[in-house]
Write a protein that holds these residues in place. Structure first.
Motif, PDB file in Angstrom:
ATOM      1  N   GLY A  20     -12.885   7.382  27.283  1.00 10.41           N
ATOM      2  CA  GLY A  20     -12.350   8.242  26.235  1.00 10.41           C
ATOM      3  C   GLY A  20     -13.359   8.528  25.145  1.00 10.41           C
ATOM      4  N   GLN A  21     -12.872   8.829  23.948  1.00  4.31           N
ATOM      5  CA  GLN A  21     -13.682   9.118  22.761  1.00  4.31           C
ATOM      6  C   GLN A  21     -14.685  10.232  23.041  1.00  4.31           C
ATOM      7  N   VAL A  62     -12.484   0.214  19.471  1.00  5.48           N
ATOM      8  CA  VAL A  62     -12.255   1.475  20.188  1.00  5.48           C
ATOM      9  C   VAL A  62     -13.553   2.053  20.758  1.00  5.48           C
ATOM     10  N   ASP A 369      -7.072   5.745  18.654  1.00  8.36           N
ATOM     11  CA  ASP A 369      -6.551   4.478  19.167  1.00  8.36           C
ATOM     12  C   ASP A 369      -6.474   4.537  20.691  1.00  8.36           C
ATOM     13  N   LEU A 370      -6.702   3.403  21.320  1.00 12.67           N
ATOM     14  CA  LEU A 370      -6.674   3.353  22.781  1.00 12.67           C
ATOM     15  C   LEU A 370      -5.238   3.270  23.286  1.00 12.67           C
ATOM     16  N   THR A 371      -4.963   4.034  24.338  1.00 11.20           N
ATOM     17  CA  THR A 371      -3.623   4.049  24.927  1.00 11.20           C
ATOM     18  C   THR A 371      -3.550   3.067  26.088  1.00 11.20           C
ATOM     19  N   ASP A 374      -5.738   4.242  28.771  1.00 13.88           N
ATOM     20  CA  ASP A 374      -7.149   3.929  28.497  1.00 13.88           C
ATOM     21  C   ASP A 374      -7.476   2.503  28.908  1.00 13.88           C
ATOM     22  N   PHE A 375      -6.547   1.575  28.614  1.00 17.30           N
ATOM     23  CA  PHE A 375      -6.766   0.177  28.971  1.00 17.30           C
ATOM     24  C   PHE A 375      -6.913   0.002  30.487  1.00 17.30           C
ATOM     25  N   ILE A 378     -10.349   1.120  31.316  1.00 14.27           N
ATOM     26  CA  ILE A 378     -11.339   0.172  30.797  1.00 14.27           C
ATOM     27  C   ILE A 378     -11.446  -1.057  31.706  1.00 14.27           C
ATOM     28  N   TYR A 416      -1.601  -3.499  25.242  1.00 13.53           N
ATOM     29  CA  TYR A 416      -1.198  -2.368  24.395  1.00 13.53           C
ATOM     30  C   TYR A 416      -0.041  -2.760  23.474  1.00 13.53           C
ATOM     31  N   GLY A 426      -7.949  -3.208  19.404  1.00 14.15           N
ATOM     32  CA  GLY A 426      -8.489  -2.353  20.446  1.00 14.15           C
ATOM     33  C   GLY A 426      -8.707  -3.057  21.772  1.00 14.15           C
ATOM     34  N   ALA A 427      -9.820  -2.702  22.443  1.00 14.67           N
ATOM     35  CA  ALA A 427     -10.103  -3.217  23.779  1.00 14.67           C
ATOM     36  C   ALA A 427     -10.401  -4.708  23.784  1.00 14.67           C
TER      37      ALA A 427
END
Length: 478
Positions: A20-21, A62, A369-371, A374-375, A378, A416, A426-427
């Motif tokens: 992301g990002q 993030v 923010d990570l969803t 996203d996790f 990751i 999450y 975050g992660a």
């Protein structure tokens, strides 16, 4: 910049490690490629084009630091990360903010040295291997025909005229002394050395022990850093004045080779050329990442034992604007160093910074923010994904670890939810959850031949489900 990557190629490289990002990755890629563009314009105009520094805004975990760090690796640029809060502590005032530039030059020197060492390594290794063969099969020691104490005046004078090393002239051992200098090499020794050389070339003697003489490591002197602020390298000055002390060490052949290669390479390179190249590399390609930038904003509360946060901003300002900093390798101009600031800005906002500093960070990027989705990515997609790291770690114990798709989804869901109910980290939350899930396997693994182990959704729930559901427990454990 040798291997030029376009902005799209830079983003593609970052995608291998960061999920992301997209806006942030696009912004840093453009800022980096603009450096290449600048080098293509006329020299007169190059000095007028300054980097467009970035400010990344977003919560912890993030990807702000990872984007900057990976960016530097992609383009092989000198990179340092500093915490802005370091300069709010009592004692870190005035010139100390310049330490970020000195640290950056140190990184650049290390990079330049490594590249030079790699260039000459094949030649140096051949010479070092010849020396190792002589050490493994030493010649027959000759009788010392006369005592050094009885050396006549004329002999000593001749030695002094023919030698630049006082210790050698007085009859002592030279640092570069050939192992055969005081030994007789018979036909039998030569035959043994030929056999050993063949074995050495085939890598059959890597674990065999050998005794070598090496220069004693320079001890760290806290005064050196203070002198570096005035552009003086006291360590090198003392080295040139004092004779090098040799120590004897017994190492494996592989360890001894690397040590001797490092030592010999230091003697063969032109350090002045390395330092000049490092300064140019710093000035044109250097990246300084200033984390916790929001903590020096005037809107933040000042704690006891801290210096003025606005004062810290004013100390950082001239470096970001462009100034000349004295280092032990020479003066460094910061006009074209890329600065990337980072902060959550939860209790303050960028407009709380002094106006001059705000203007030096014209590009603002907000990281999201990570969803839960996203996790999941990751955990599985990046080359250094956490699940891949644990699979590799447990393989050392003979365990073949597998994560099912459902287990990854459950881990992402738990992480999450924890970020939403507790503080959002975050992660980094994923590492906490995974450590708890795999604690028993990591503990018992070395003592048990577990073979194949599959992590299922049920196993994840069994290990952390109850803790995650209990908000009181999750605050302390997860």
């Amino acid at each position: 910049m040798d291997n030029i990557l376009t902005p799209k190629e830079i983003v593609a490289q970052l995608d291998n490690y960061i999920i992301g990002q997209d806006d942030a990755k696009k912004a840093v890629a453009i800022a980096l490629y603009n450096r290449y563009r600048r080098m293509q314009v006329p020299k007169k105009l190059q000095q007028e084009i300054t980097p467009k520094n970035l400010m990344m805004i977003g919560p912890t975990g993030v990807g702000k630091t990872e984007i900057a760090r990976r960016l530097a690796k992609v383009v092989k640029a000198p990179f340092v990360k500093v915490e802005a809060t370091k300069f709010t502590e009592v004692g870190y005032v005035g010139r100390d903010v310049e330490s970020m530039v000195r640290d950056l030059v140190d990184v650049a020197v290390t990079m330049e040295e490594k590249e030079k060492f790699d260039e000459i390594r094949p030649e140096v290794r051949r010479d070092v291997d010849k020396k190792l063969v002589k050490l493994l099969v030493p010649g027959i020691k000759k009788e010392q025909r006369q005592n050094n104490n009885n050396m006549d005046f004329m002999s000593m004078l001749n030695n002094l005229q023919n030698s630049t090393n006082l210790q050698e002239a007085m009859g002592g051992q030279n640092n570069d002394e050939d192992p055969d200098s005081n030994a007789e090499v018979t036909d039998e020794v030569r035959d043994q050395r030929l056999t050993v050389k063949e074995q050495l070339d085939k890598g059959l003697l890597e674990d065999r022990e050998v005794t070598i003489k090496v220069e004693e490591s320079r001890k760290v002197n806290p005064m050196n850093d203070q002198m570096a602020q005035m552009g003086l390298d006291m360590g090198s000055m003392m080295d040139s004045l004092m004779p090098k002390k040799m120590i004897t060490r017994t190492l494996t052949v592989s360890e001894a080779r690397e040590l001797l290669i490092q030592q010999e390479s230091q003697k063969r390179v032109d350090h002045d050329e390395i330092y000049q190249s490092a300064i140019e590399r710093t000035q044109n390609n250097g990246i300084i990442f200033i984390d916790e930038f929001d903590k020096i904003a005037a809107g933040s509360k000042k704690n006891s034992g801290e210096v003025s946060r606005e004062g810290v901003q004013r100390d950082i300002l001239p470096i970001v604007e462009g100034s000349q900093i004295n280092t032990k390798y020479g003066a460094v101009n910061t006009d074209h160093i890329l600065f990337i600031a980072s902060g959550a800005f939860a209790e303050s906002k960028p407009s709380d910074l002094i106006a001059e500093l705000q203007g030096r960070f014209p590009i603002r990027v907000e990281l999201q923010d990570l969803t839960e989705a996203d996790f999941i990515q990751i955990l599985t997609k990046p080359d250094n994904a956490l699940t891949k790291q644990y699979v590799a770690l447990t393989r050392a114990d003979g365990i073949h670890l597998t994560f099912t798709k459902e287990s990854v989804e459950e881990i992402a869901k738990i992480a999450y939810n924890l970020n939403n109910t507790n503080q959002n980290i975050g992660a980094r939350r994923l590492a906490t959850v995974l450590e708890k899930i795999l604690a028993d396997i990591l503990y018992e693994g070395p003592d048990m031949q577990m073979g194949d182990i599959t992590i299922t959704r049920e196993y994840v729930k069994e290990q952390v489900g109850k803790i995650a559901d209990d908000q009181d427990l999750s605050r302390y454990i997860l």
